[in-house]
Design an enzyme around this catalytic site. Structure first.
Site, PDB file in Angstrom:
ATOM      1  CG  ASP A 125      -1.725   1.231   0.890  1.00 36.10           C
ATOM      2  OD1 ASP A 125      -2.456   1.427  -0.414  1.00 36.10           O
ATOM      3  OD2 ASP A 125      -3.378   1.246   1.776  1.00 36.10           O
ATOM      4  CE1 TYR A 127      -0.605   8.678   4.061  1.00 36.21           C
ATOM      5  CE2 TYR A 127       2.011   9.757   3.986  1.00 36.21           C
ATOM      6  CZ  TYR A 127       0.751   9.546   4.625  1.00 36.21           C
ATOM      7  OH  TYR A 127       0.391  10.571   5.337  1.00 36.21           O
ATOM      8  CG  HIS A 132      -3.978  10.723   2.445  1.00 35.50           C
ATOM      9  ND1 HIS A 132      -4.981  10.770   3.137  1.00 35.50           N
ATOM     10  CD2 HIS A 132      -3.491   9.796   3.055  1.00 35.50           C
ATOM     11  CE1 HIS A 132      -5.050   9.741   4.266  1.00 35.50           C
ATOM     12  NE2 HIS A 132      -4.040   8.511   4.135  1.00 35.50           N
ATOM     13  NE  ARG A 141       5.040  14.143  10.788  1.00 33.41           N
ATOM     14  CZ  ARG A 141       4.153  13.182  10.057  1.00 33.41           C
ATOM     15  NH1 ARG A 141       3.848  12.269  10.210  1.00 33.41           N
ATOM     16  NH2 ARG A 141       4.417  13.386   8.142  1.00 33.41           N
ATOM     17  CD  GLU A 197      -6.601   4.771   4.504  1.00 32.44           C
ATOM     18  OE1 GLU A 197      -5.550   4.518   3.685  1.00 32.44           O
ATOM     19  OE2 GLU A 197      -5.871   5.618   5.002  1.00 32.44           O
ATOM     20  CD  GLU A 199      -5.607   2.723  -0.039  1.00 25.89           C
ATOM     21  OE1 GLU A 199      -4.484   1.963  -0.856  1.00 25.89           O
ATOM     22  OE2 GLU A 199      -4.867   3.019   1.563  1.00 25.89           O
ATOM     23  CG  ASP A 231      -5.854   0.320   3.487  1.00 27.86           C
ATOM     24  OD1 ASP A 231      -6.040  -1.021   3.843  1.00 27.86           O
ATOM     25  OD2 ASP A 231      -5.131   1.029   3.738  1.00 27.86           O
ATOM     26  NE  ARG A 235      -8.202   6.928   9.232  1.00 34.99           N
ATOM     27  CZ  ARG A 235      -7.171   6.341   8.282  1.00 34.99           C
ATOM     28  NH1 ARG A 235      -5.696   5.523   8.851  1.00 34.99           N
ATOM     29  NH2 ARG A 235      -7.422   6.801   6.886  1.00 34.99           N
ATOM     30  CD  GLN A 238      -2.747   4.569  11.044  1.00 32.98           C
ATOM     31  OE1 GLN A 238      -4.584   4.608  10.380  1.00 32.98           O
ATOM     32  NE2 GLN A 238      -2.380   5.157   9.607  1.00 32.98           N
ATOM     33  CE  LYS A 251      -3.262   2.175   7.322  1.00 30.21           C
ATOM     34  NZ  LYS A 251      -4.718   3.288   6.451  1.00 30.21           N
ATOM     35  CB  THR A 255      -7.126  -4.440   2.385  1.00 31.03           C
ATOM     36  OG1 THR A 255      -7.152  -4.439   3.236  1.00 31.03           O
ATOM     37  CG2 THR A 255      -7.531  -3.170   0.914  1.00 31.03           C
ATOM     38  CD  GLU A 362      -7.555  12.887   4.077  1.00 32.76           C
ATOM     39  OE1 GLU A 362      -7.983  11.457   4.111  1.00 32.76           O
ATOM     40  OE2 GLU A 362      -7.516  13.731   3.008  1.00 32.76           O
TER      41      GLU A 362
HETATM   42 CA    CA Z   1      -4.547   2.269   2.927  1.00 34.18          CA
END
Ligand code: CA
Length: 411
Positions: A125, A127, A132, A141, A197, A199, A231, A235, A238, A251, A255, A362
């Site tokens: 997978d 990124y 995103h 961060r 997610e 994707e 996916d 959270r 994670q 994760k 999937t 998000e």
């Molecule tokens: Ca993913």
């Protein structure tokens, strides 16, 4: 090009598409390969047994439960079979007068139970969406360190788990794991922050030898086709586990993928220029052609207690900063061997504005702006019995090349 079958202009499965899938029916429990056409499935095992592919194939490949044997025959065979199927389904086909064969080979789509299309060896997978990565980085961060220093130089990825990839329609069990309580102490609990997610993933169509990287010039020759990927992400699990080695149990519990694999040949007319890359990638990653696709993606959420699904995101494959060729080339640049049927997913595909975000994290911005439904119901993350549906298509002139949908309900 027209089919003798009546196909609505907004059907995902026009004669220009012809995606491959694996299915079974109540009266024939053997899983076999089919092609989606309008609201029918063309059973390729029947066509193959009737001898229509004899001039192209020297062995049978469509009577088995995965696309891998067909994919392994290579790009030139994929093209020949595609042309043959197109001609069989076209207006002037001799198939249309053979009612006995038509009755056996064309199955109403609702009668087909879809299976995983490929035997998936490895799952990776990426990124690859800058939007995103920036959104998630900003949340965790701060704005100034949103993108890590490597992000603009290489398509970041991690190795996922193929054993828990399931076909759309499979229910998803909310996972247990370690999460932090209100005092930041670890506790064992059901995940409370379930997310999806949005994707897209592609299947490897050609193997390289270990030690021999795939080069950017012919990278797309090694790709068979694409599917939509959800996916699923926990959270809270994670967030606690991911430093320093990245995603793991948050994760790999599930999937989901859409059942129909849309070939790169069908997607070819929808290639568009991707986002400008600055700084220029290193030579081995430099684009030689466009490998972004104008695939309109949509996510709907149907919550428990409501009959109407609500569209919560509209995104597009073309927003991805790193394209499919760059993902594949980077993956094998160290000599890593890619195998037929491996699945490489893009990472969450978020777009530039608030209507095009590819995850609940998000859309609800870490739970600070809930999605509102009727009767005052709202969602920050997914609750039990909530159902997520993802869909996507390319718009041609009077026809569509689409992916159908991938659905999953949390239980
Ligand atoms: Ca993913």
């Amino acid at each position: 090009m027209k089919s003798f079958l009546k196909i609505d202009p907004d059907s995902h499965f026009s004669i220009h598409n012809l995606p491959y899938g694996v299915f079974k029916t109540t009266d024939n429990q053997n899983s076999r390969v089919g092609v989606a056409i309008g609201n029918k499935v063309l059973d390729l095992s029947v066509i193959e047994n009737a001898g229509y592919f004899d001039s192209i194939l020297s062995k049978t490949v469509f009577s088995c439960g995965s696309l891998n044997p067909f994919i392994s025959l290579g790009k030139s065979v994929w093209s020949q079979i595609r042309l043959k199927i197109q001609s069989l389904l076209s207006d002037d086909s001799d198939l249309k007068d053979n009612l006995e064969l038509i009755n056996r080979c064309l199955i109403p789509m609702p009668l087909a139970v879809m299976c995983l299309p490929c035997k998936i060896g490895d799952y990776t997978d990426f990124y690859s969406s800058k939007e995103h990565a920036t959104n998630v980085g900003t949340m965790f961060r701060g704005k100034d360190n949103a993108l890590n220093p490597n992000w603009l130089h290489l398509p970041v990825a991690y190795h996922g788990r193929s054993s828990s990839i399931v076909v759309g329609g499979t229910q998803i069990k909310r996972p247990y794991g370690q999460i932090l309580d209100a005092e930041n102490k670890p506790k064992f609990s059901l995940s409370k922050l379930m997310d999806f997610e949005l994707e897209m993933g592609f299947f490897i169509g050609k193997e390289n030898t270990m030690g021999s990287p795939i080069e950017i010039e012919n990278a797309t020759d090694s790709i068979f086709g694409m599917v939509i990927v959800n996916d699923w992400s926990a959270r809270d699990i994670q967030k606690w586990e991911y430093v320093p080695l990245g995603p793991f149990l948050g994760k790999n519990f599930a999937t989901s993928i859409s059942p129909w694999v849309v070939t790169m040949e069908a997607l070819e007319p929808f290639k568009v220029e991707g986002p400008l890359q600055n700084p220029q990638p290193l030579n081995y990653l430099k684009r030689k052609e466009y490998n972004s696709y104008d695939i309109k993606l949509e996510v709907s959420l149907k919550i428990d207690g409501s009959n109407q699904p609500k569209v919560i995101s509209r995104s597009n494959h073309k927003y991805l900063y790193w394209d499919v060729a760059q993902q594949l080339v980077h993956h094998s640049v160290n000599g890593c061997k890619m195998q037929i049927g491996d699945l490489l997913a893009s990472g969450t595909i978020s777009g530039p504005d608030r209507t095009s975000l590819g995850s609940m994290l998000e859309i609800s911005w870490k739970g600070t702006r809930p999605i509102k439904f009727e009767n005052g119901i709202q969602r920050k993350f997914l609750q039990d019995k909530d159902s997520v549906v993802m869909t996507g298509y390319c718009q041609g002139n009077g026809y569509r090349v689409g992916f159908g949908e991938v659905e999953g309900t949390i239980i």
